[in-house]
Motif scaffolding. Structure first.
Motif, mmCIF file in Angstrom:
data_model
loop_
_atom_site.group_PDB
_atom_site.id
_atom_site.type_symbol
_atom_site.label_atom_id
_atom_site.label_comp_id
_atom_site.label_asym_id
_atom_site.label_seq_id
_atom_site.Cartn_x
_atom_site.Cartn_y
_atom_site.Cartn_z
ATOM 1 N N LEU A 99 0.819 -1.207 0.000
ATOM 2 C CA LEU A 99 0.000 0.000 0.000
ATOM 3 C C LEU A 99 0.856 1.262 0.000
ATOM 4 N N ALA A 100 1.803 1.322 0.878
ATOM 5 C CA ALA A 100 2.643 2.519 0.972
ATOM 6 C C ALA A 100 3.479 2.705 -0.279
ATOM 7 N N PHE A 101 3.877 1.576 -0.895
ATOM 8 C CA PHE A 101 4.736 1.660 -2.068
ATOM 9 C C PHE A 101 4.014 1.160 -3.317
ATOM 10 N N SER A 102 2.781 1.597 -3.460
ATOM 11 C CA SER A 102 2.086 1.330 -4.723
ATOM 12 C C SER A 102 2.742 2.170 -5.820
ATOM 13 N N LYS A 103 2.468 1.826 -7.063
ATOM 14 C CA LYS A 103 3.120 2.543 -8.161
ATOM 15 C C LYS A 103 2.747 4.017 -8.159
ATOM 16 N N ALA A 104 1.480 4.311 -7.877
ATOM 17 C CA ALA A 104 1.046 5.711 -7.851
ATOM 18 C C ALA A 104 1.702 6.466 -6.708
ATOM 19 N N ASN A 105 1.813 5.824 -5.536
ATOM 20 C CA ASN A 105 2.430 6.488 -4.383
ATOM 21 C C ASN A 105 3.919 6.735 -4.603
ATOM 22 N N ILE A 106 4.593 5.791 -5.250
ATOM 23 C CA ILE A 106 6.028 5.974 -5.530
ATOM 24 C C ILE A 106 6.238 7.195 -6.412
ATOM 25 N N MET A 107 5.457 7.273 -7.486
ATOM 26 C CA MET A 107 5.597 8.401 -8.411
ATOM 27 C C MET A 107 5.235 9.712 -7.728
ATOM 28 N N ASP A 108 4.184 9.694 -6.950
ATOM 29 C CA ASP A 108 3.749 10.917 -6.284
ATOM 30 C C ASP A 108 4.769 11.397 -5.256
ATOM 31 N N THR A 109 5.396 10.464 -4.547
ATOM 32 C CA THR A 109 6.330 10.843 -3.476
ATOM 33 C C THR A 109 7.601 11.467 -4.035
ATOM 34 N N VAL A 110 8.223 10.801 -4.982
ATOM 35 C CA VAL A 110 9.527 11.287 -5.455
ATOM 36 C C VAL A 110 9.405 12.529 -6.329
ATOM 37 N N THR A 111 8.182 12.851 -6.782
ATOM 38 C CA THR A 111 8.004 14.052 -7.614
ATOM 39 C C THR A 111 7.304 15.184 -6.871
ATOM 40 N N ARG A 112 7.148 15.050 -5.567
ATOM 41 C CA ARG A 112 6.603 16.178 -4.802
ATOM 42 C C ARG A 112 7.594 17.339 -4.825
ATOM 43 N N SER A 113 7.048 18.528 -4.739
ATOM 44 C CA SER A 113 7.914 19.711 -4.760
ATOM 45 C C SER A 113 8.933 19.688 -3.626
ATOM 46 N N ARG A 114 8.568 19.025 -2.525
ATOM 47 C CA ARG A 114 9.485 18.934 -1.380
ATOM 48 C C ARG A 114 10.704 18.075 -1.706
ATOM 49 N N TYR A 115 10.541 17.066 -2.574
ATOM 50 C CA TYR A 115 11.616 16.103 -2.814
ATOM 51 C C TYR A 115 12.142 16.107 -4.250
ATOM 52 N N ILE A 116 11.536 16.907 -5.149
ATOM 53 C CA ILE A 116 11.935 16.836 -6.549
ATOM 54 C C ILE A 116 13.397 17.258 -6.731
ATOM 55 N N GLY A 117 13.917 18.109 -5.852
ATOM 56 C CA GLY A 117 15.326 18.494 -5.952
ATOM 57 C C GLY A 117 16.257 17.325 -5.707
ATOM 58 N N PHE A 118 15.920 16.483 -4.727
ATOM 59 C CA PHE A 118 16.728 15.284 -4.460
ATOM 60 C C PHE A 118 16.627 14.305 -5.635
ATOM 61 N N THR A 119 15.415 14.165 -6.162
ATOM 62 C CA THR A 119 15.229 13.257 -7.299
ATOM 63 C C THR A 119 16.040 13.711 -8.502
ATOM 64 N N ALA A 120 16.024 15.018 -8.781
ATOM 65 C CA ALA A 120 16.794 15.542 -9.908
ATOM 66 C C ALA A 120 18.290 15.331 -9.704
ATOM 67 N N ALA A 121 18.763 15.465 -8.466
ATOM 68 C CA ALA A 121 20.192 15.259 -8.185
ATOM 69 C C ALA A 121 20.586 13.802 -8.431
ATOM 70 N N ILE A 122 19.699 12.879 -8.082
ATOM 71 C CA ILE A 122 19.984 11.458 -8.313
ATOM 72 C C ILE A 122 20.038 11.162 -9.810
ATOM 73 N N VAL A 123 19.128 11.768 -10.570
ATOM 74 C CA VAL A 123 19.119 11.556 -12.017
ATOM 75 C C VAL A 123 20.376 12.154 -12.646
ATOM 76 N N ASP A 124 20.797 13.313 -12.167
ATOM 77 C CA ASP A 124 22.041 13.905 -12.673
ATOM 78 C C ASP A 124 23.235 12.987 -12.403
ATOM 79 N N LEU A 125 23.211 12.331 -11.254
ATOM 80 C CA LEU A 125 24.259 11.365 -10.939
ATOM 81 C C LEU A 125 24.255 10.228 -11.960
#
Length: 650
Positions: free
Chosen positions: A449-475
């Motif tokens: 439930l916590a890690f459903s596909k929709a929840n995963i996408m929603d969590t890592v693309t929240r404005s609060r965390y999108i900076g961390f996600t972008a840094a990982i992709v740059d890596l």
């Protein structure tokens, strides 16, 4: 009498109706001295007494003389006409020539309104036509038939006459069954074509579906009007000889082959594709409209693009500076897309151009048959940069690379890049959605439930965390940059830095686990095709250990591959370097079932490959399997087949 120059002072007229007493009328006319004296009252009374019988001498009532029925000379009157009407208005009363009855008043009023509207519209047309002829670009008059031009002028005149904004939609039907949607909008604004594409009807799953076959976008030279035409339905094959309809193109191609344009860098180089017989064969696949209204040089340029994607599923892009008159900072962007829905190709291109700060000034779309391979959509657009930085050479190279990717981008990627975070760019957005899909089968084992596909996408693309996600992709991108990939030491150091920031700044436990897992996947990615220009899908070769969840103990495969593309994700598992197996296509019937299948996607692929490995124990090849999970929800039967074929080719 006036017409003949005869001076008349008095005129006596008499007439007899069938079976009725004779009626006498005397008219007093002005003399040549413009005298307007009325006749003496005594003369009028004597005339009426001498010609009209009195009630005492006739037995017929008044309604017998003037029956209550309408004739061409009278109207049905509730009361009989009176002879005692005054000849002139007195104290504001009606004169004798004014209509007395409602039906006559309505008729006169109607004619007056029609006359006034006709006069006003004629005046408006006299203003609109010269402006329209001088303001619309020459290409409009070359490419739009006269009947449509007349309709456009009439519609624009009606809107201007009503003192309204030039904002209207027109729908017309052609004799061959095609439909034409015309959008007229006031002025010009950035992203106008993109907004219009969003307003287009989308009935791909309907039996009445007509494919978009032609697009024409024009802007007036004074920037006060934009006119866009969208033609739906395939044009019937022309019975005319292409050597006649395409004579200009053939003549130009012959001169090119003869070397007449050898020193013109804007003209294609001589090619076997431009030989007369080969060109005629290609022109037989084009519509007559495309042949007759295309510039010969641009037609041959697009012929080259067609050749580069013919028989494939790819895209080709060409950008060159426009040399049209009065065109400053304008560029031609030509795109050839194999086997794509024309409306989807148009929308993807306009969205990406807008993302790169380009405004579409003019656009044309045509569809050319590619034989057994399907068809090729040819897009040509005149674009203007919104900012000076958008027109740099590096910007155009990036634009061409990302345009080639639009056909294969997943809808989730496009929403992320075009709507939520345009600053991410297409490549980073594609990597983010790929990593989210890759994590789902792993993380769902911890908490479905916590890690459903929709929840995963929603969590890592929240404005609060999108900076961390972008840094990982740059890596990830720096790790495999062909111009200077990160070494193992640099990768480990930057990974520790990102993990430390996540641990210090991210408080949500689920977000922390997901971001850490993304870093883990980047560290265990062995190869990728992310920098290949003509790739269909994004592919990763993974270290099999990254797919093992906590507490699992099973034989590790030799290799794991993951592919992410438009509406599909696929795993390939093999237990030896050289293996044999097959591919399974999974098309869940609903979104809920798709989420369930996504959670067990890798385990299903692993199980099938392991079973194949057991079957192949007596031969040199090991066992392998691929499972392609395809999202076909909301598609028609033909649409499902189309998406399944494309996912296999990718």
């Amino acid at each position: 009498s006036k017409n003949r120059g005869v001076n008349v002072s008095h005129l006596r007229v008499s007439a007899r109706l069938p079976d009725r007493p004779k009626i006498a009328i005397m008219i007093h006319a002005a003399t040549t001295t413009m005298s307007r004296r009325p006749p003496p009252p005594s003369a009028v009374r004597s005339l009426l007494r001498s010609r009209v019988p009195s009630a005492a001498t006739t037995a017929q009532p008044e309604d017998r003389i003037f029956p209550r029925k309408r004739t061409m000379f009278s109207s049905a009157a509730p009361e009989p006409l009176k002879y005692q009407h005054q000849l002139h208005s007195v104290d504001g009363e009606k004169t004798s020539w004014q209509a007395e009855h409602n039906i006559d008043i309505q008729r006169v009023t109607q004619k007056a309104i029609i006359h006034e509207l006709t006069r006003q519209q004629a005046s408006t047309i006299e203003e609109v036509v010269p402006w329209f002829l001088s303001s619309m670009p020459p290409s409009y008059f070359r490419q739009v038939p006269e009947s449509f031009r007349m309709d456009h002028i009439k519609a624009i005149s009606a809107i201007k006459d009503a003192n309204m904004d030039l904002h209207m939609n027109l729908k017309s039907h052609l004799p061959d069954g095609r439909q034409v949607l015309t959008f007229v909008r006031p002025g010009t604004c950035t992203g106008r074509l993109l907004k219009l594409v969003g307003e287009l009807p989308w009935n791909h799953n309907s039996d009445e579906y007509l494919p978009l076959s032609r697009v024409q976008v024009f802007t007036s030279e004074d920037d006060t009007l934009s006119l866009s035409m969208f033609v739906y339905g395939e044009e019937e094959s022309s019975q005319t000889d292409v050597t006649v309809s395409g004579a200009r193109i053939l003549q130009y191609a012959q001169k090119l082959q003869d070397g007449k344009y050898e020193y013109d860098h804007r003209v294609p180089k001589p090619s076997n594709a431009f030989e007369r017989d080969n060109l005629i064969h290609y022109m037989n696949s084009c519509s007559e409209t495309y042949l007759t209204r295309s510039d010969p040089r641009r037609f041959l340029k697009q012929r080259e693009l067609f050749e580069s994607v013919s028989g494939t599923e790819g895209m080709a892009v060409m950008v060159e500076e426009s040399t049209m008159d009065d065109a400053t900072d304008q560029y031609w962007v030509d795109i050839a897309v194999a086997n794509s829905l024309p409306q989807v190709a148009l929308e993807n291109a306009t969205r990406l151009l807008f993302l790169h700060d380009f405004d579409v000034i003019r656009s044309h779309l045509d569809v050319v048959s590619d034989g057994d391979n399907g068809n090729v959509t040819l897009l040509r657009m005149v674009v203007s940069p919104i900012s000076s930085a958008a027109a740099s050479e590096d910007a155009f190279e990036l634009l061409k690379r990302e345009l080639k990717r639009t056909k294969w981008l997943d809808p989730a990627t496009m929403d992320l890049v075009f709507d939520q975070y345009p600053w991410l760019g297409v490549t980073r957005g594609e990597v983010i959605t790929a990593l989210c899909s890759l994590m789902h089968p792993i993380m769902a084992k911890k908490n479905a439930l916590a890690f459903s596909k929709a929840n995963i996408m929603d969590t890592v693309t929240r404005s609060r965390y999108i900076g961390f996600t972008a840094a990982i992709v740059d890596l990830f991108l720096d790790r495999f940059n062909p111009d200077g990939p990160l070494s193992d030491e640099d990768l480990a150091m930057r990974s520790r830095e990102i993990l430390a920031k996540i641990d210090a700044d991210v408080e949500d436990t689920s977000a922390t686990e997901l971001l850490n897992k993304m870093v883990h996947i980047v560290e265990h990615t062995l190869r990728t095709n992310v920098y290949m220009e003509d790739r269909y899908a994004l592919g990763l070769r993974l270290d099999p250990r990254v797919m093992v969840a906590e507490g699992e103990e099973r034989e590790a495969p030799y290799g794991v591959y993951f592919a992410h593309g438009r509406r599909f994700n696929a795993y390939h598992v093999r237990f030896r370097d050289i293996s044999r197996g097959g591919m399974r296509l999974v098309t869940p019937p609903s979104a809920e079932q798709y989420a369930i299948e996504s959670a067990r996607h890798f385990d299903e692929c692993y199980g099938l490959a392991f079973a194949q490995q057991l079957k192949n124990k007596d031969i040199p090849e090991g066992g392998s399997k691929a499972v392609n999970l395809i999202d076909t929800n909301g598609l028609s039967e033909s649409g499902k087949t189309f998406v399944m074929r494309k996912s296999v080719k990718a």
